[in-house]
Design a protein around this motif. Structure first.
Motif, PDB file in Angstrom:
ATOM      1  N   ALA A  73       0.820  -1.219   0.000  1.00 51.25           N
ATOM      2  CA  ALA A  73       0.000   0.000   0.000  1.00 51.25           C
ATOM      3  C   ALA A  73       0.852   1.266   0.000  1.00 51.25           C
ATOM      4  CB  ALA A  73      -0.935  -0.006   1.206  1.00 51.25           C
ATOM      5  N   PHE A  74       1.976   1.264   0.722  1.00 55.90           N
ATOM      6  CA  PHE A  74       2.738   2.509   0.811  1.00 55.90           C
ATOM      7  C   PHE A  74       3.303   2.925  -0.549  1.00 55.90           C
ATOM      8  CE2 PHE A  74       6.392  -0.317   1.273  1.00 55.90           C
ATOM      9  CZ  PHE A  74       7.421   0.400   0.674  1.00 55.90           C
ATOM     10  N   GLY A  89      -9.802   6.308   8.881  1.00 53.59           N
ATOM     11  CA  GLY A  89      -8.374   6.122   9.156  1.00 53.59           C
ATOM     12  C   GLY A  89      -7.684   7.281   9.846  1.00 53.59           C
ATOM     13  N   PHE A  91      -5.902   9.340  12.852  1.00 49.98           N
ATOM     14  CA  PHE A  91      -5.137   9.017  14.049  1.00 49.98           C
ATOM     15  C   PHE A  91      -5.728   9.813  15.209  1.00 49.98           C
ATOM     16  CE2 PHE A  91      -2.236   8.477  10.453  1.00 49.98           C
ATOM     17  CZ  PHE A  91      -2.073   7.101  10.550  1.00 49.98           C
ATOM     18  N   LEU A  94      -3.391  11.877  17.560  1.00 40.40           N
ATOM     19  CA  LEU A  94      -2.639  12.984  16.969  1.00 40.40           C
ATOM     20  C   LEU A  94      -3.587  14.157  16.802  1.00 40.40           C
ATOM     21  CD1 LEU A  94      -0.635  10.679  16.388  1.00 40.40           C
ATOM     22  CD2 LEU A  94      -0.251  11.673  14.148  1.00 40.40           C
ATOM     23  N   ILE A 102       1.748  15.064   8.745  1.00 33.11           N
ATOM     24  CA  ILE A 102       2.426  13.825   8.334  1.00 33.11           C
ATOM     25  C   ILE A 102       1.931  13.363   6.960  1.00 33.11           C
ATOM     26  CG2 ILE A 102       2.857  13.051  10.703  1.00 33.11           C
ATOM     27  CD1 ILE A 102       0.673  10.980  10.335  1.00 33.11           C
TER      28      ILE A 102
ATOM     29  N   ARG B 168       4.113   7.949  16.328  1.00 34.74           N
ATOM     30  CA  ARG B 168       2.867   7.840  17.118  1.00 34.74           C
ATOM     31  C   ARG B 168       1.715   7.372  16.248  1.00 34.74           C
ATOM     32  NH1 ARG B 168       1.576  12.985  18.954  1.00 34.74           N
ATOM     33  NH2 ARG B 168       3.347  13.890  17.845  1.00 34.74           N
ATOM     34  N   ALA B 169       1.684   7.849  15.004  1.00 35.04           N
ATOM     35  CA  ALA B 169       0.647   7.388  14.078  1.00 35.04           C
ATOM     36  C   ALA B 169       0.781   5.880  13.862  1.00 35.04           C
ATOM     37  CB  ALA B 169       0.754   8.128  12.744  1.00 35.04           C
ATOM     38  N   GLU B 172      -0.685   3.842  16.492  1.00 38.64           N
ATOM     39  CA  GLU B 172      -2.143   3.708  16.468  1.00 38.64           C
ATOM     40  C   GLU B 172      -2.603   2.721  15.407  1.00 38.64           C
ATOM     41  OE1 GLU B 172      -4.977   6.928  16.744  1.00 38.64           O
ATOM     42  OE2 GLU B 172      -3.377   8.248  17.431  1.00 38.64           O
ATOM     43  N   SER B 173      -2.042   2.832  14.214  1.00 40.34           N
ATOM     44  CA  SER B 173      -2.452   1.936  13.138  1.00 40.34           C
ATOM     45  C   SER B 173      -1.399   1.920  12.048  1.00 40.34           C
ATOM     46  CB  SER B 173      -3.792   2.387  12.556  1.00 40.34           C
ATOM     47  OG  SER B 173      -3.970   1.807  11.265  1.00 40.34           O
ATOM     48  N   ASN B 176      -3.070   2.345   8.481  1.00 38.53           N
ATOM     49  CA  ASN B 176      -3.403   3.707   8.061  1.00 38.53           C
ATOM     50  C   ASN B 176      -2.158   4.541   7.797  1.00 38.53           C
ATOM     51  OD1 ASN B 176      -6.150   3.271   8.108  1.00 38.53           O
ATOM     52  ND2 ASN B 176      -6.331   3.802  10.273  1.00 38.53           N
ATOM     53  N   THR B 177      -1.061   4.221   8.461  1.00 35.30           N
ATOM     54  CA  THR B 177       0.191   4.927   8.196  1.00 35.30           C
ATOM     55  C   THR B 177       0.701   4.561   6.802  1.00 35.30           C
ATOM     56  OG1 THR B 177       0.630   4.738  10.555  1.00 35.30           O
ATOM     57  CG2 THR B 177       2.439   5.493   9.180  1.00 35.30           C
ATOM     58  N   ALA B 178       0.554   3.294   6.438  1.00 32.13           N
ATOM     59  CA  ALA B 178       0.976   2.859   5.100  1.00 32.13           C
ATOM     60  C   ALA B 178       0.141   3.547   4.025  1.00 32.13           C
ATOM     61  CB  ALA B 178       0.859   1.342   4.978  1.00 32.13           C
TER      62      ALA B 178
END
Ligand SMILES: Nc1ncnc2c1ncn2[C@@H]1O[C@H](COP(=O)(O)OP(=O)(O)OP(=O)(O)O)[C@@H](O)[C@H]1O
Ligand SMILES: [Mg+2]
Lengths: 235, 284
Positions: A73-74, A89, A91, A94, A102, B168-169, B172-173, B176-178
């Motif tokens: 996915a990235f 999705g 955070f 945050l 970010i 930190r993100a 959490e997940s 979702n970071t990807a």
């Protein structure tokens, strides 16, 4: 018009259950394509398989001239294929501004300033944690993040689900503005009124297959299709 | 006055416990991974320092170099071994990392022998400071000051920078970071290396105070868990507070009732678990 995203014969499993059974669709530059279907038909699974959040077992996905099937996915996101997921999705721990920062990537046509102009509410709440936002604000934040991330194609999974009518209108307008800026959009949407306002073409997915495909005008006049695939009675 | 001495000692040791615990806590937060090899990285940090100093390097070279070596080794271990087991149940984490800790400990004995050794305080800081009738070793004061600066710096990185926000993100997940375009595998390795590197640094800093011996890693692991439990999982200030509390308790008890030092600490932890299961400053 050239094709931005082309998906062929997409097959995805959850464990042993064969969810997507050969999905094929395309999104051309400059258009909004809606993906419809009943609950559990496989709409979200399709979006996740396209962007690599799920790994399809089979299929070809051409995006900007590359076959991205099987990419994580990235990498798809770095290529500009961005999913705004059904659960948004966000955070939650945050702040709103951290969520946005970010997501910023060099070269994006949208700056933080643009985002705050589009969604003034996000600026008002920028020091709040993501978890403290209302559903509508979270949806705005999720779309805003994708815009900062330099999108070349946006996939929105039920962006107005469960939102108040005013907020729905606001988000519909923003989606149209994004289209104006030249970003093609693949949107999953159950709300036919919203679809009619924004979609150029429609696909209907049933039991993991594309069962119907038509442009907006044809679909708007096809009572039978809407009744048959979506269970919406003509009135 | 003797108590002042013990309290200072306790703060210094407590800051080292904080370094240990904060690495453990960040790794757990990001990876939901229980790392019983954390103490072994502390052990390696101490022994690398010892070895380099024995070879004639200045402590000021040995200390950072040891921490960097531990960091690299830990990141490599993460890439080769540990990332394959994150998705398995916690029992597998314990099995694999306890095994890793034992291997590192035994290797230490094979390479450096079972007896351990001493690391002299570094040049420039091997004297004492005298204020009135209070006499205190310079090196220990340096440890307090250095770790305090480090604690502030780390806090700033985690809370005030984009990199910290990404970590930190990810906690959490990671999915979702990807979705935002981040290679979470790489972030995981980096954070694991950094957390282990902090343990290595704590070991390096501790070496001139307490010497090196092969079982110091086990002891450190126990303490790190106690500190994380008392301070609250995932709480930065909790780790700092609990680290200092444990250090000072240990140090003061050592002069009052040495046999009871450990008892007090574990009793304290039991009390915290019963009264505030999330720890003193843990998040809800
Ligand atoms: N994580 C999962 N594990 C197993 N089965 C799943 C999982 N997620 C979805 N499914 C199943 O896959 C099918 C397709 O799900 P999907 O979420 O794609 O549907 P959808 O069209 O998006 O539905 P909705 O309109 O409710 O969002 C459903 O039958 C669902 O039960
Ligand atoms: Mg869905």
């Amino acid at each position: 018009m050239s094709i931005a995203l082309q998906v062929e014969n997409l097959n995805t499993f959850y464990g042993k259950s064969h969810i997507l059974q050969g999905i094929g669709l395309e999104v051309r530059e400059g258009e909004i394509v809606a993906l419809l279907g009943r609950n559990g038909a496989g709409k979200s699974t399709t979006l996740k398989s396209v962007c690599g959040a799920l790994r399809p077992a089979q299929g070809a996905i051409r995006f900007r001239g590359k076959d991205i099937a099987g990419w994580p996915a990235f990498r798809a996101a770095q290529e500009g294929l961005l999913l705004v997921p059904e659960d948004r999705g966000i955070f939650g721990l945050l702040t709103v501004e951290e969520n946005l920062r970010i997501s910023q990537r060099k070269g994006s046509p949208w700056s933080l300033k643009d985002i705050y102009r589009m969604f003034p509410r996000l600026e008002e709440r920028r020091r709040n944690n993501g978890g403290q936002l209302s559903g509508g604000e979270q949806q705005m934040l999720s779309i805003a993040r994708a815009l900062l991330n330099h999108p070349r194609l946006l996939m929105l999974d039920e962006p107005v689900e469960g939102l108040a009518p005013v907020i729905v209108d606001e988000i519909v307008n923003q989606v149209l503005e994004i289209k104006q800026r030249g970003i093609p959009i693949l949107i999953v949407e159950q709300n036919l009124a919203v679809c009619a306002k924004i979609a150029d073409r429609n696909y209907i997915i049933e039991l993991g297959k594309i069962a119907y495909h038509a442009d907006a005008v044809t679909f708007a006049n096809d009572d039978e299709a809407r009744d048959r695939y979506l269970g919406v009675k003509a009135d | 006055m003797t108590y002042l001495f013990q309290i200072f000692n306790g703060i210094g040791i407590g800051m080292l416990y904080f370094l240990l615990a904060v690495g453990l806590s960040v790794i757990f937060g990001l990876l939901q991974f229980v790392n019983f090899a954390h103490g072994a990285f502390y052990l390696l940090g101490a022994y690398f320092t010892y070895d380099l100093v024995e070879r004639g390097y200045s402590f000021w070279v040995a200390m950072p170099l040891a921490a960097i070596m531990v960091m690299a080794l830990a990141a490599l271990t993460e890439i080769v071994l540990l990332r394959r087991i994150y998705k398995l149940p916690h029992t597998f984490h314990i099995l694999v990392t306890v095994g890793l800790a034992l291997i590192i400990q035994e290797m230490t004995i094979i390479v450096w022998g079972p007896l351990g050794g001493n690391v002299p305080p570094p040049e420039g800081l091997n004297g004492v400071i005298i204020v009135g009738d209070f006499i205190y070793p310079e090196y220990r004061l340096f440890v307090i000051a250095f770790t305090a600066v480090l604690a502030v710096g780390l806090w700033w990185v985690l809370e005030g920078t984009r990199i910290g926000a990404i970590v930190r993100a990810g906690s959490e997940s990671s999915e979702n970071t990807a979705l935002l375009g981040y290679n979470t595998l790489r972030i995981n390795s980096a954070v694991f290396g950094l957390g282990a590197g902090l343990a290595g640094l704590a070991g390096a800093l501790a070496a001139p105070i307490r010497g090196v011996e092969p079982f110091m890693g086990l002891e450190a692991l126990g303490i790190a868990f106690v500190v994380v439990v008392i301070g609250g999982m995932g709480s930065y200030t909790g780790a700092l507070l609990a680290g200092i509390l444990v250090g000072v308790t240990q140090s003061v008890m050592a002069s009052l009732w040495p046999e009871g030092a450990r008892l007090m600490i574990y009793l304290g932890m039991a009390l915290v678990i019963v009264a505030m299961p999330r720890g003193l400053l843990g998040r809800a």
